[in-house]
Design a protein around this motif. Structure first.
Motif, PDB file in Angstrom:
ATOM      1  N   ARG A 138       0.810  -1.226   0.000  1.00  0.00           N
ATOM      2  CA  ARG A 138       0.000   0.000   0.000  1.00  0.00           C
ATOM      3  C   ARG A 138       0.838   1.269   0.000  1.00  0.00           C
ATOM      4  O   ARG A 138       0.327   2.350  -0.253  1.00  0.00           O
ATOM      5  N   SER A 139       2.142   1.141   0.245  1.00  0.00           N
ATOM      6  CA  SER A 139       3.024   2.312   0.210  1.00  0.00           C
ATOM      7  C   SER A 139       3.618   2.544  -1.179  1.00  0.00           C
ATOM      8  O   SER A 139       4.488   3.384  -1.352  1.00  0.00           O
ATOM      9  N   THR A 140       3.123   1.806  -2.172  1.00  0.00           N
ATOM     10  CA  THR A 140       3.628   1.885  -3.540  1.00  0.00           C
ATOM     11  C   THR A 140       2.662   2.664  -4.431  1.00  0.00           C
ATOM     12  O   THR A 140       1.457   2.413  -4.411  1.00  0.00           O
ATOM     13  N   ASP A 141       3.191   3.596  -5.214  1.00  0.00           N
ATOM     14  CA  ASP A 141       2.375   4.300  -6.204  1.00  0.00           C
ATOM     15  C   ASP A 141       2.044   3.349  -7.350  1.00  0.00           C
ATOM     16  O   ASP A 141       2.887   2.546  -7.775  1.00  0.00           O
ATOM     17  N   LEU A 142       0.819   3.459  -7.855  1.00  0.00           N
ATOM     18  CA  LEU A 142       0.366   2.586  -8.938  1.00  0.00           C
ATOM     19  C   LEU A 142       0.037   3.393 -10.187  1.00  0.00           C
ATOM     20  O   LEU A 142      -0.350   4.559 -10.106  1.00  0.00           O
ATOM     21  N   GLU A 143       0.164   2.723 -11.335  1.00  0.00           N
ATOM     22  CA  GLU A 143      -0.257   3.254 -12.628  1.00  0.00           C
ATOM     23  C   GLU A 143      -1.236   2.248 -13.221  1.00  0.00           C
ATOM     24  O   GLU A 143      -1.003   1.046 -13.153  1.00  0.00           O
ATOM     25  N   VAL A 144      -2.317   2.761 -13.816  1.00  0.00           N
ATOM     26  CA  VAL A 144      -3.371   1.880 -14.321  1.00  0.00           C
ATOM     27  C   VAL A 144      -3.780   2.306 -15.725  1.00  0.00           C
ATOM     28  O   VAL A 144      -3.857   3.500 -16.026  1.00  0.00           O
ATOM     29  N   ALA A 145      -4.055   1.309 -16.557  1.00  0.00           N
ATOM     30  CA  ALA A 145      -4.697   1.525 -17.854  1.00  0.00           C
ATOM     31  C   ALA A 145      -6.068   0.854 -17.787  1.00  0.00           C
ATOM     32  O   ALA A 145      -6.159  -0.339 -17.509  1.00  0.00           O
ATOM     33  N   VAL A 146      -7.119   1.628 -17.993  1.00  0.00           N
ATOM     34  CA  VAL A 146      -8.482   1.095 -18.008  1.00  0.00           C
ATOM     35  C   VAL A 146      -8.866   0.932 -19.471  1.00  0.00           C
ATOM     36  O   VAL A 146      -8.787   1.893 -20.248  1.00  0.00           O
ATOM     37  N   THR A 147      -9.270  -0.286 -19.848  1.00  0.00           N
ATOM     38  CA  THR A 147      -9.460  -0.613 -21.264  1.00  0.00           C
ATOM     39  C   THR A 147     -10.679  -1.509 -21.467  1.00  0.00           C
ATOM     40  O   THR A 147     -11.200  -2.084 -20.517  1.00  0.00           O
ATOM     41  N   THR A 148     -11.086  -1.639 -22.706  1.00  0.00           N
ATOM     42  CA  THR A 148     -12.211  -2.510 -23.057  1.00  0.00           C
ATOM     43  C   THR A 148     -12.056  -2.987 -24.493  1.00  0.00           C
ATOM     44  O   THR A 148     -11.652  -2.228 -25.368  1.00  0.00           O
ATOM     45  N   VAL A 149     -12.411  -4.246 -24.709  1.00  0.00           N
ATOM     46  CA  VAL A 149     -12.531  -4.808 -26.049  1.00  0.00           C
ATOM     47  C   VAL A 149     -14.019  -5.043 -26.288  1.00  0.00           C
ATOM     48  O   VAL A 149     -14.688  -5.671 -25.459  1.00  0.00           O
ATOM     49  N   LEU A 150     -14.547  -4.533 -27.394  1.00  0.00           N
ATOM     50  CA  LEU A 150     -15.943  -4.754 -27.757  1.00  0.00           C
ATOM     51  C   LEU A 150     -16.012  -5.553 -29.053  1.00  0.00           C
ATOM     52  O   LEU A 150     -15.287  -5.245 -30.002  1.00  0.00           O
ATOM     53  N   GLN A 151     -16.890  -6.551 -29.068  1.00  0.00           N
ATOM     54  CA  GLN A 151     -17.142  -7.314 -30.285  1.00  0.00           C
ATOM     55  C   GLN A 151     -18.561  -7.009 -30.743  1.00  0.00           C
ATOM     56  O   GLN A 151     -19.511  -7.127 -29.962  1.00  0.00           O
ATOM     57  N   ASP A 152     -18.691  -6.604 -32.023  1.00  0.00           N
ATOM     58  CA  ASP A 152     -20.031  -6.308 -32.523  1.00  0.00           C
ATOM     59  C   ASP A 152     -20.660  -7.553 -33.148  1.00  0.00           C
ATOM     60  O   ASP A 152     -20.018  -8.591 -33.290  1.00  0.00           O
ATOM     61  N   ARG A 153     -21.920  -7.456 -33.491  1.00  0.00           N
ATOM     62  CA  ARG A 153     -22.686  -8.605 -34.008  1.00  0.00           C
ATOM     63  C   ARG A 153     -22.138  -9.131 -35.334  1.00  0.00           C
ATOM     64  O   ARG A 153     -22.378 -10.275 -35.692  1.00  0.00           O
ATOM     65  N   ALA A 154     -21.380  -8.309 -36.054  1.00  0.00           N
ATOM     66  CA  ALA A 154     -20.764  -8.772 -37.306  1.00  0.00           C
ATOM     67  C   ALA A 154     -19.436  -9.475 -37.033  1.00  0.00           C
ATOM     68  O   ALA A 154     -18.798  -9.977 -37.952  1.00  0.00           O
ATOM     69  N   GLY A 155     -19.006  -9.490 -35.766  1.00  0.00           N
ATOM     70  CA  GLY A 155     -17.751 -10.150 -35.408  1.00  0.00           C
ATOM     71  C   GLY A 155     -16.549  -9.230 -35.368  1.00  0.00           C
ATOM     72  O   GLY A 155     -15.450  -9.657 -35.041  1.00  0.00           O
ATOM     73  N   ALA A 156     -16.741  -7.955 -35.697  1.00  0.00           N
ATOM     74  CA  ALA A 156     -15.626  -6.996 -35.681  1.00  0.00           C
ATOM     75  C   ALA A 156     -15.344  -6.545 -34.248  1.00  0.00           C
ATOM     76  O   ALA A 156     -16.236  -6.527 -33.400  1.00  0.00           O
ATOM     77  N   PHE A 157     -14.097  -6.170 -34.018  1.00  0.00           N
ATOM     78  CA  PHE A 157     -13.668  -5.719 -32.697  1.00  0.00           C
ATOM     79  C   PHE A 157     -13.341  -4.238 -32.715  1.00  0.00           C
ATOM     80  O   PHE A 157     -12.846  -3.711 -33.709  1.00  0.00           O
ATOM     81  N   SER A 158     -13.587  -3.584 -31.586  1.00  0.00           N
ATOM     82  CA  SER A 158     -13.097  -2.222 -31.376  1.00  0.00           C
ATOM     83  C   SER A 158     -12.389  -2.216 -30.018  1.00  0.00           C
ATOM     84  O   SER A 158     -12.725  -2.977 -29.116  1.00  0.00           O
ATOM     85  N   TYR A 159     -11.381  -1.350 -29.921  1.00  0.00           N
ATOM     86  CA  TYR A 159     -10.498  -1.325 -28.759  1.00  0.00           C
ATOM     87  C   TYR A 159     -10.574   0.054 -28.121  1.00  0.00           C
ATOM     88  O   TYR A 159     -10.334   1.063 -28.787  1.00  0.00           O
ATOM     89  N   TRP A 160     -10.893   0.090 -26.835  1.00  0.00           N
ATOM     90  CA  TRP A 160     -11.175   1.326 -26.123  1.00  0.00           C
ATOM     91  C   TRP A 160     -10.206   1.483 -24.954  1.00  0.00           C
ATOM     92  O   TRP A 160      -9.935   0.537 -24.220  1.00  0.00           O
TER      93      TRP A 160
END
Length: 186
Positions: A138-160
């Motif tokens: 708990r005495s350590t500074d943290l770095e975070v990446a918040v991300t998401t992968v979405l798959q649409d009904r046609a099977g394509a992906f988008s990256y957020w």
């Protein structure tokens, strides 16, 4: 200190890809050993493939091959980091990596990773509260990446993600770990 997050889609400069009509926001907070994170997807979720809740969620590999909410956690000044994968089904995984995309293995500290998912017309909310005790001090500074992968009904992906600093969508880049969570002040 709670920090708001807003994810943006990766947009290829040379392609005009279809992006789902959604907005991804939320917040992240660290208090002592507790990390809390909430995602909210709002919009036309009918465009997406979203896994139904599982009766018995479990640790699974390759959740990023479908709609998956993710975050990457690192300690400042260290090369190792963790990747957390959260499926709307309740399935999950936590990986430890030694360096950029190197040495991927299950983080055995976690045997379960319970989180809550609520999906209703036009909105999906995922909430996680996880203890980091034994993972980081708990005495350590943290770095975070918040991300998401979405798959649409046609099977394509988008990256957020909150930022896309490289020439391609790549959640593992440390310059994309833009959320700073300071150590607990004594």
């Amino acid at each position: 200190m709670r920090q708001n997050v807003r994810l943006l889609p990766w947009r290829s400069p040379s392609e005009s890809e279809f992006l789902p009509d959604v907005e991804i926001t939320g917040w992240i907070d660290r208090s002592g050993d507790l990390l809390e994170l909430r995602y909210q997807l709002v919009g036309d979720l009918e465009q997406l493939i979203i896994a139904d809740p599982m009766a018995m969620p479990s640790r699974r590999f390759a959740l990023w091959e479908a709609t998956c909410l993710e975050f990457f956690l690192a300690t400042v000044g260290q090369t190792h980091y963790w990747e957390f994968n959260l499926s709307p089904s309740g399935d999950w995984n936590v990986f430890r990596l030694d360096d950029y995309r190197q040495g991927l293995g299950n983080e055995e500290l976690f045997q379960v990773l319970p989180f809550q998912v609520s999906c209703q017309a036009g909105q999906l909310t995922l909430s996680l509260a996880v203890s980091l005790a034994g993972l980081v001090d708990r005495s350590t500074d943290l770095e975070v990446a918040v991300t998401t992968v979405l798959q649409d009904r046609a099977g394509a992906f988008s990256y957020w993600a909150m930022s896309h600093p490289g020439p391609a969508a790549d959640f593992h880049r440390r310059d994309g770990f833009t959320v700073k969570l300071p150590a607990e002040v004594k």
